[in-house]
Design a protein around this motif. Sequence first.
Motif, PDB file in Angstrom:
ATOM      1  N   MET A  93       0.818  -1.185   0.000  1.00 16.81           N
ATOM      2  CA  MET A  93       0.000   0.000   0.000  1.00 16.81           C
ATOM      3  C   MET A  93       0.867   1.256   0.000  1.00 16.81           C
ATOM      4  SD  MET A  93      -3.481  -0.764   0.698  1.00 16.81           S
ATOM      5  CE  MET A  93      -3.762  -2.112  -0.410  1.00 16.81           C
ATOM      6  N   SER A  94       2.099   1.151  -0.454  1.00 17.94           N
ATOM      7  CA  SER A  94       3.023   2.277  -0.410  1.00 17.94           C
ATOM      8  C   SER A  94       2.737   3.324  -1.480  1.00 17.94           C
ATOM      9  CB  SER A  94       4.465   1.780  -0.537  1.00 17.94           C
ATOM     10  OG  SER A  94       4.620   1.113  -1.777  1.00 17.94           O
ATOM     11  N   ASP A  95       1.876   3.034  -2.458  1.00 14.11           N
ATOM     12  CA  ASP A  95       1.557   4.001  -3.504  1.00 14.11           C
ATOM     13  C   ASP A  95       0.542   5.039  -3.039  1.00 14.11           C
ATOM     14  OD1 ASP A  95       3.210   2.571  -5.169  1.00 14.11           O
ATOM     15  OD2 ASP A  95       1.589   1.516  -6.178  1.00 14.11           O
ATOM     16  N   TYR A  96       0.032   4.915  -1.845  1.00 15.91           N
ATOM     17  CA  TYR A  96      -1.030   5.783  -1.366  1.00 15.91           C
ATOM     18  C   TYR A  96      -0.504   6.779  -0.358  1.00 15.91           C
ATOM     19  CZ  TYR A  96      -3.702   2.028  -3.447  1.00 15.91           C
ATOM     20  OH  TYR A  96      -4.185   1.103  -4.331  1.00 15.91           O
ATOM     21  N   ARG A  97      -1.232   7.876  -0.194  1.00 15.63           N
ATOM     22  CA  ARG A  97      -0.851   8.837   0.843  1.00 15.63           C
ATOM     23  C   ARG A  97      -0.954   8.118   2.193  1.00 15.63           C
ATOM     24  NH1 ARG A  97      -5.757  11.909   2.560  1.00 15.63           N
ATOM     25  NH2 ARG A  97      -7.466  10.926   1.412  1.00 15.63           N
ATOM     26  N   PRO A  98      -0.073   8.449   3.137  1.00 17.61           N
ATOM     27  CA  PRO A  98       0.040   7.684   4.384  1.00 17.61           C
ATOM     28  C   PRO A  98      -1.257   7.543   5.174  1.00 17.61           C
ATOM     29  CG  PRO A  98       1.870   9.203   4.168  1.00 17.61           C
ATOM     30  CD  PRO A  98       0.929   9.504   3.046  1.00 17.61           C
ATOM     31  N   GLU A  99      -2.034   8.622   5.304  1.00 17.16           N
ATOM     32  CA  GLU A  99      -3.267   8.533   6.097  1.00 17.16           C
ATOM     33  C   GLU A  99      -4.293   7.620   5.427  1.00 17.16           C
ATOM     34  OE1 GLU A  99      -3.364  12.612   3.991  1.00 17.16           O
ATOM     35  OE2 GLU A  99      -1.872  11.281   4.859  1.00 17.16           O
ATOM     36  N   PHE A 100      -4.296   7.578   4.094  1.00 19.37           N
ATOM     37  CA  PHE A 100      -5.214   6.698   3.384  1.00 19.37           C
ATOM     38  C   PHE A 100      -4.772   5.241   3.556  1.00 19.37           C
ATOM     39  CE2 PHE A 100      -6.735   4.557  -0.526  1.00 19.37           C
ATOM     40  CZ  PHE A 100      -8.098   4.748  -0.354  1.00 19.37           C
ATOM     41  N   ALA A 101      -3.485   4.989   3.449  1.00 15.11           N
ATOM     42  CA  ALA A 101      -2.964   3.624   3.638  1.00 15.11           C
ATOM     43  C   ALA A 101      -3.281   3.125   5.051  1.00 15.11           C
ATOM     44  CB  ALA A 101      -1.463   3.587   3.367  1.00 15.11           C
ATOM     45  N   ALA A 102      -3.134   3.985   6.042  1.00 14.71           N
ATOM     46  CA  ALA A 102      -3.454   3.602   7.426  1.00 14.71           C
ATOM     47  C   ALA A 102      -4.937   3.295   7.568  1.00 14.71           C
ATOM     48  CB  ALA A 102      -3.039   4.715   8.389  1.00 14.71           C
ATOM     49  N   ALA A 103      -5.779   4.102   6.928  1.00 15.59           N
ATOM     50  CA  ALA A 103      -7.227   3.868   6.986  1.00 15.59           C
ATOM     51  C   ALA A 103      -7.595   2.557   6.299  1.00 15.59           C
ATOM     52  CB  ALA A 103      -7.979   5.040   6.359  1.00 15.59           C
ATOM     53  N   LEU A 104      -6.923   2.228   5.197  1.00 14.55           N
ATOM     54  CA  LEU A 104      -7.177   0.957   4.512  1.00 14.55           C
ATOM     55  C   LEU A 104      -6.859  -0.224   5.421  1.00 14.55           C
ATOM     56  CD1 LEU A 104      -5.827   1.556   0.886  1.00 14.55           C
ATOM     57  CD2 LEU A 104      -8.227   1.294   1.577  1.00 14.55           C
ATOM     58  N   GLU A 105      -5.769  -0.112   6.181  1.00 13.89           N
ATOM     59  CA  GLU A 105      -5.400  -1.195   7.092  1.00 13.89           C
ATOM     60  C   GLU A 105      -6.466  -1.393   8.163  1.00 13.89           C
ATOM     61  OE1 GLU A 105      -1.422  -0.955   8.648  1.00 13.89           O
ATOM     62  OE2 GLU A 105      -0.583  -0.563   6.660  1.00 13.89           O
ATOM     63  N   ILE A 106      -6.942  -0.309   8.734  1.00 17.70           N
ATOM     64  CA  ILE A 106      -7.979  -0.426   9.757  1.00 17.70           C
ATOM     65  C   ILE A 106      -9.273  -0.949   9.143  1.00 17.70           C
ATOM     66  CG2 ILE A 106      -9.429   0.885  11.354  1.00 17.70           C
ATOM     67  CD1 ILE A 106      -6.958   2.588  11.986  1.00 17.70           C
ATOM     68  N   PHE A 107      -9.614  -0.465   7.949  1.00 20.31           N
ATOM     69  CA  PHE A 107     -10.819  -0.934   7.270  1.00 20.31           C
ATOM     70  C   PHE A 107     -10.724  -2.437   7.012  1.00 20.31           C
ATOM     71  CE2 PHE A 107     -13.099  -1.708   3.194  1.00 20.31           C
ATOM     72  CZ  PHE A 107     -14.389  -1.545   3.685  1.00 20.31           C
TER      73      PHE A 107
END
Length: 181
Positions: free
Chosen positions: A1-15
């Motif tokens: 998920m490194s292609d995404y902005r950090p806050e979005f990548a973190a939200a994807l992990e929680i989702f």
Amino acid sequence: MSDYRPEFAAALEIFATVSEHMDAQGIRPPILVGGAAAELYSGSTLATGDFDVIARQDAFEAALRAHGFVRPSGPGMLTRGWIHPDLQLGFEVVGSTLLDGLADLDRVRLFDAANGAQFLTIAPEDLIADRMGQYASGSAPEMLEQARILFGLSKDLDLHYMERRIREETGNDFGVSDLQI
């Protein structure tokens, strides 16, 4: 998920973690739709401020609470969605049926988050068709550009399916040819 902005990548992990929590309980996991799905497919070229999902609302909200989410309250706060204290993105159930039953559920895609958990998201063809429907309604002129960006970035699209879906979403006013510049 490194292609995404950090806050979005973190939200994807929680989702993804919330999704697996629901699946472990025998409840159909949520499906990511809307702006968050557009950001996912565009590699953060398109950015969102919230995660819209299709889910059984009571089960999704219980899973969110179990993972530290809270409903914002107080002056100036919207109360339809949920936020996690570590994130700047909200989560909201926008329906219980994907695109009012018009989308083919067999096309929903499974993604892996960086933490190893998995989540479901709307097919890119249906997301593009939804964007075109919003554009055709006259209420969201910016959605044509979003649909064109997603179309340009997506690979291996089923153009026949997408043509049908765009025609359904736009009252037969638009098709795949309207995505090409």
